[in-house]
Design a protein around this motif. Structure first.
Motif, mmCIF file in Angstrom:
data_model
loop_
_atom_site.group_PDB
_atom_site.id
_atom_site.type_symbol
_atom_site.label_atom_id
_atom_site.label_comp_id
_atom_site.label_asym_id
_atom_site.label_seq_id
_atom_site.Cartn_x
_atom_site.Cartn_y
_atom_site.Cartn_z
ATOM 1 N N UNK A 110 0.816 -1.188 0.141
ATOM 2 C CA UNK A 110 -0.020 -0.066 0.135
ATOM 3 C C UNK A 110 0.876 1.250 -0.152
ATOM 4 N N UNK A 111 2.079 1.227 0.768
ATOM 5 C CA UNK A 111 2.862 2.326 0.629
ATOM 6 C C UNK A 111 3.920 2.387 -0.275
ATOM 7 N N UNK A 112 4.308 1.358 -0.843
ATOM 8 C CA UNK A 112 5.640 1.475 -1.788
ATOM 9 C C UNK A 112 5.030 0.950 -3.386
ATOM 10 N N UNK A 113 3.951 0.553 -3.359
ATOM 11 C CA UNK A 113 3.478 0.080 -4.852
ATOM 12 C C UNK A 113 4.041 -1.429 -4.901
ATOM 13 N N UNK A 114 3.759 -1.936 -6.058
ATOM 14 C CA UNK A 114 4.080 -3.521 -6.591
ATOM 15 C C UNK A 114 5.067 -3.521 -7.538
ATOM 16 N N UNK A 115 5.623 -2.649 -7.962
ATOM 17 C CA UNK A 115 6.558 -2.668 -9.071
ATOM 18 C C UNK A 115 7.845 -1.858 -8.725
ATOM 19 N N UNK A 116 8.984 -2.114 -8.897
ATOM 20 C CA UNK A 116 10.199 -1.328 -8.540
ATOM 21 C C UNK A 116 11.392 -1.502 -9.769
ATOM 22 N N UNK A 117 12.099 -0.379 -9.713
ATOM 23 C CA UNK A 117 13.431 -0.386 -10.502
ATOM 24 C C UNK A 117 14.371 -0.263 -9.544
ATOM 25 N N UNK A 118 15.276 -0.981 -9.491
ATOM 26 C CA UNK A 118 16.300 -0.929 -8.169
ATOM 27 C C UNK A 118 17.697 -1.001 -8.793
#
Length: 839
Positions: free
Chosen positions: A601-609
């Protein structure tokens, strides 16, 4: 025809009837079948044109007998023609051995062959008889006094023979009593504790130490002598040894008569010969001290230390020997070390043998002893150690050979035995934690013998599907800087790894460099990019819509009927007679643990790291695989760079320590420690970067990844906390492990050889004690049953036995463990195994 031949012989004048000389005009040979005439003529000391008498003919007969080819030789004269009538010995058609178990048939056949008894060879019964006696002596040396060896020779057509050897090995005689006579300074039990041989006892069923052997007794006598010499008894002697055998030849009684002599102390330490090095340097290598009780082992060890030191200075063929000079009146000994350094030696050539796959260049770049340089024992041994650490070889042996005709040159020869270093082609495996593993791959740590690591693979298991390519060049530069990269696509189902119900899809690439700081230390630097997407919806949570403030229990209704499913949410009509429940809804929607859902909920479900990795490694292990001595430490730090969709860091430390306990036992101590957290806009560590514990490489006896914090499930009803009518929240599913940001695991093991396995280099078995757990520094309001902050009292322990076999198919690993303090929520697994490569 035979009668005609006998008539001719009667007409021939025997040579021995006349002592007169005659000149040989021709030589005729009769009776040859397999032996060539050329062999006979080559063995004769006389020839055509020679004048011969009786003595010359007698010598010729003896010469032919010495060849071993003939059973009977007759020499006669037909005028001036010398006639040789020969009867060849039969050829061996077949050799059979029966009844032998203690000595293998192949070993016996090799011994016969080396002595000229083999199929196709000429039968020599004298050799056969001596060999059978020698075989019987070998059995007696093993303590098999009732052993019998009988040989039978059968004649076959065409002047052939078969040999049958029948062996009755008998039982090994057991030792009923060992008696030491003449000992006064030490108790007999203390002396016998050093013996390999023991008297019969129930424990000897496993060790066979009560089985008499002449070789073992000789070793025990040497140990007995060393015991006394190491304690100052320089006049000690073994006067006699009696071995008595019972009439039934199954029991042995051993009596050892000794003279202890007086105890001598060291009066003075001196050096003689050509020390080459300063005496002060040599004296620091001497373990003996003045006014100390003399010790043979300390004197010998001091000589070895000085020899190695001289070898490091280039005096490879140096000899150092210690000699004690006794003073009988004062009972003292002056120890003089005689030093013969020889010439300083130089290495002419370094040669490698046995590397049928690995290129010479790969081995040569590990050399610290250079060709043309002064020879150094330390550098030669260190080069051998570096070869062993590669992990490409089962065994590495080094040999120093003097160059013939010189006194200052030598060649160094390294002999290696290669072992599998990867897998090429299709792979099949099974892991108890990850299920069936199928794939087509090339994973090779010694690619094409170049020493480079290359991996190409498409692998699938219940837990993970991976498409990857990786490459590492350990010698990217000549001074040992390594470089590599990795490209991958990965789908992971964490529920199949005993974790929470979610999956991830990720792809990325990384590159890494490693710089040598010293012979044993390296500093690593890496950069990586990863795109990761979280997929939820693996589970469902039923909850009920609210009407008139009443919460309905959907698990007890049998009247619900499906209305529709929209975006993965299923709606049911409860129905029923209660007006307050009419048009109420039961909704079946995706669920996750509260901790995971809060993060998404806070960070979303898709990330570029984007990440940076730093590492420091120090290794003094003696082998790359199945080490038995030395230590290895690794300190790692991974951080996602500011600006990445999530910001976190992970710090880890691991170590391994090996120490030999005996010739066959090794103690291993290992540990893994980790701490991680979020920073910046990420207030806590992402749940998919957590540490996990349990299973292989962690705490065996617990299911893989199941130790530590667990997720808690929300209770919902129309967006509000779902309650029973009694006001309590209902547990609706199992609470899955979620991992934590603190890892503490360790293991103490004793490595021992597996009985009945000849080649121990590909097998390792251990008795272990494991300890560890995973913790979370931010448990919030979760119950202590579901989450624990770092607490040594919450460590889990297990004991058991485990093993690994490096088979051609892949590593086979198993463990049989007993958890000692499992918690209520811990998932135990006594037997664990993994088979095949899991790249």
């Amino acid at each position: 025809m035979k009668r005609l031949f006998l008539l001719v012989l009667l007409l021939i004048t025997p040579l021995y009837s006349s002592a007169e000389l005659f000149e040989i005009q021709d030589i005729r040979i009769d009776g040859l079948q397999r032996v060539s005439a050329g062999t006979v003529f080559a063995s004769l000391p006389i020839g055509v044109g020679d004048l011969v008498d009786e003595n010359a003919v007698r010598n010729a007969s003896r010469a032919l007998f010495r060849t071993g080819y003939f059973d009977d030789i007759k020499i006669a004269r037909d005028g001036n023609v010398l006639v040789l009538v020969l009867k060849e010995r039969p050829a061996i058609s077949v050799i059979s051995i029966e009844g032998n178990k203690a000595i293998e048939t192949e070993q016996l056949m090799r011994a016969l062959r080396e002595n000229g008894l083999a199929e196709g060879q000429i039968l020599r019964e004298a050799i056969l008889e001596s060999m059978s006696q020698e075989l019987q002596r070998q059995y007696v040396a093993q303590g098999r006094y009732g052993a019998k060896v009988e040989t039978e020779v059968k004649e076959l057509p065409s002047n052939r023979a078969s040999i049958h050897i029948d062996v009755e090995e008998g039982k090994v005689a057991t030792i009923k009593h060992i008696n030491v006579v003449g000992n006064h300074a030490f108790e007999e039990d203390d002396l016998l504790d050093n013996f390999e041989l023991e008297t019969s006892g129930w424990l000897n069923f496993f060790s066979s130490a009560d089985k008499y052997s002449r070789e073992k007794l000789s070793g025990d006598l040497e140990r007995l002598e060393s015991w006394y010499l190491d304690r100052g008894h320089l006049k000690f002697s073994i006067d006699s040894t009696q071995v008595a055998v019972s009439p039934d030849k199954e029991s042995v009684y051993i009596t050892i008569n000794v003279s202890e002599g007086d105890v001598y102390t060291v009066d003075k330490i001196d050096f003689a010969g050509d020390p080459v090095l300063p005496k002060e340097d040599l004296r620091r290598l001497v373990l003996l001290a003045e006014e100390q009780t003399f010790s043979q082992v300390l004197m010998t060890t001091s000589s070895e230390y000085m020899t190695k030191r001289l070898g490091n200075e280039g005096y490879t063929f140096a000899e150092v020997k210690g000699y004690p000079k006794l003073d009988e009146d004062e009972k003292t000994a002056t120890v003089t070390f005689f030093i013969n350094p020889g010439n300083r030696a130089y290495v002419r050539r370094i040669e490698f043998r046995g590397n049928t796959k690995t290129m010479d260049e790969v081995l040569r770049r590990e050399m610290r002893q250079m060709e043309g340089a002064s020879a150094s024992t330390a550098m030669i041994e260190h080069s051998k150690l570096r070869l062993e650490r590669l992990g490409f070889f089962k065994e590495v042996q080094s040999e120093i050979r003097p160059v013939p005709g010189t006194s200052d040159q030598l060649d160094v020869i390294y002999s290696v035995e290669e072992q599998p270093s990867g897998s090429i082609g299709a792979s099949v495996g099974f892991s108890q934690g990850y299920g069936l593993v199928l794939g087509a791959n090339l994973q090779e740590n010694n690619f094409m013998g170049t020493g480079k690591r290359v991996g190409i693979g498409l692998n699938n298991s219940d837990y993970r599907t991976t498409l990857s390519f990786n490459y590492t060049d350990p010698y990217f530069t000549k001074d040992g800087v390594s470089a590599g990269f990795n490209i991958y696509y990965r789908e992971t189902d964490y529920e199949e790894a005993n974790l929470s119900s979610y999956t991830t899809d990720s792809y990325g690439l990384s590159t890494s460099f490693s710089y040598p700081l010293s012979e044993n230390e390296r500093l690593g630097l890496g950069f990586g990019y990863e795109n990761l997407k979280i997929n939820t919806g693996r589970g469902t949570i039923p909850y009920v819509g609210q009407t008139s403030g009443l919460y309905y229990d959907p698990f007890t209704t049998s009247q619900a009927s499906l209305i529709e499913t929209v975006d993965g949410v299923t709606y049911y009509d409860l129905g029923g007679d209660n007006e307050e429940l009419v048009n109420s809804l039961v909704v079946e929607a995706p669920y996750l643990g509260a901790e995971i859902q809060d993060f998404l909920d806070a960070q979303g479900d898709s990330y570029d790291i984007v990440t940076v990795d730093l590492s420091w490694v120090k290794s003094t292990l003696n082998r790359g695989i199945f080490a038995t001595r030395g230590a290895r430490q690794r300190l790692g730090f991974e951080v996602s760079l500011p600006g990445s969709d999530i910001e976190y860091f992970r710090a880890s430390y691991s170590n391994e320590y090996y120490r030999p306990l005996t010739r066959n036992l090794t103690f291993k101590l290992s540990g893994d420690f980790g701490y991680a957290d979020g920073y910046g806009d990420t207030d806590r560590l992402p749940f998919f970067k957590n540490f996990y514990a349990g299973g292989f490489g962690s705490v065996r006896g617990f299911q893989r990844n199941t130790l530590g914090p667990r997720e808690t499930q929300p209770c919902l009803a129309g967006g509000q906390p779902w309650q029973y009518l009694n006001g309590e929240c209902r547990t609706i599913s199992d609470d899955d492990p979620i991992g934590g940001n603190v890892l503490v695991t360790g293991s103490a093991q004793v490595i021992f050889p597996l009985p009945f396995v000849k080649d121990q280099r590909s097998v390792q078995t251990t008795i272990f004690f494991d300890a560890g757990n995973v913790f979370d520094t931010d448990c919030g309001d979760r119950d202590t049953d579901f989450c624990s902050e770092p607490d040594l009292g919450e460590l889990r322990y297990s004991v058991g036995i485990g093993g690994t076999w490096l088979s051609g198919f892949g590593p086979l690993t198993f463990s049989l463990a007993k958890p000692l303090n499992a918690g209520d929520l811990d998932e135990e697994e006594v037997f664990q195994f993994s088979l095949g490569q899991t790249f």
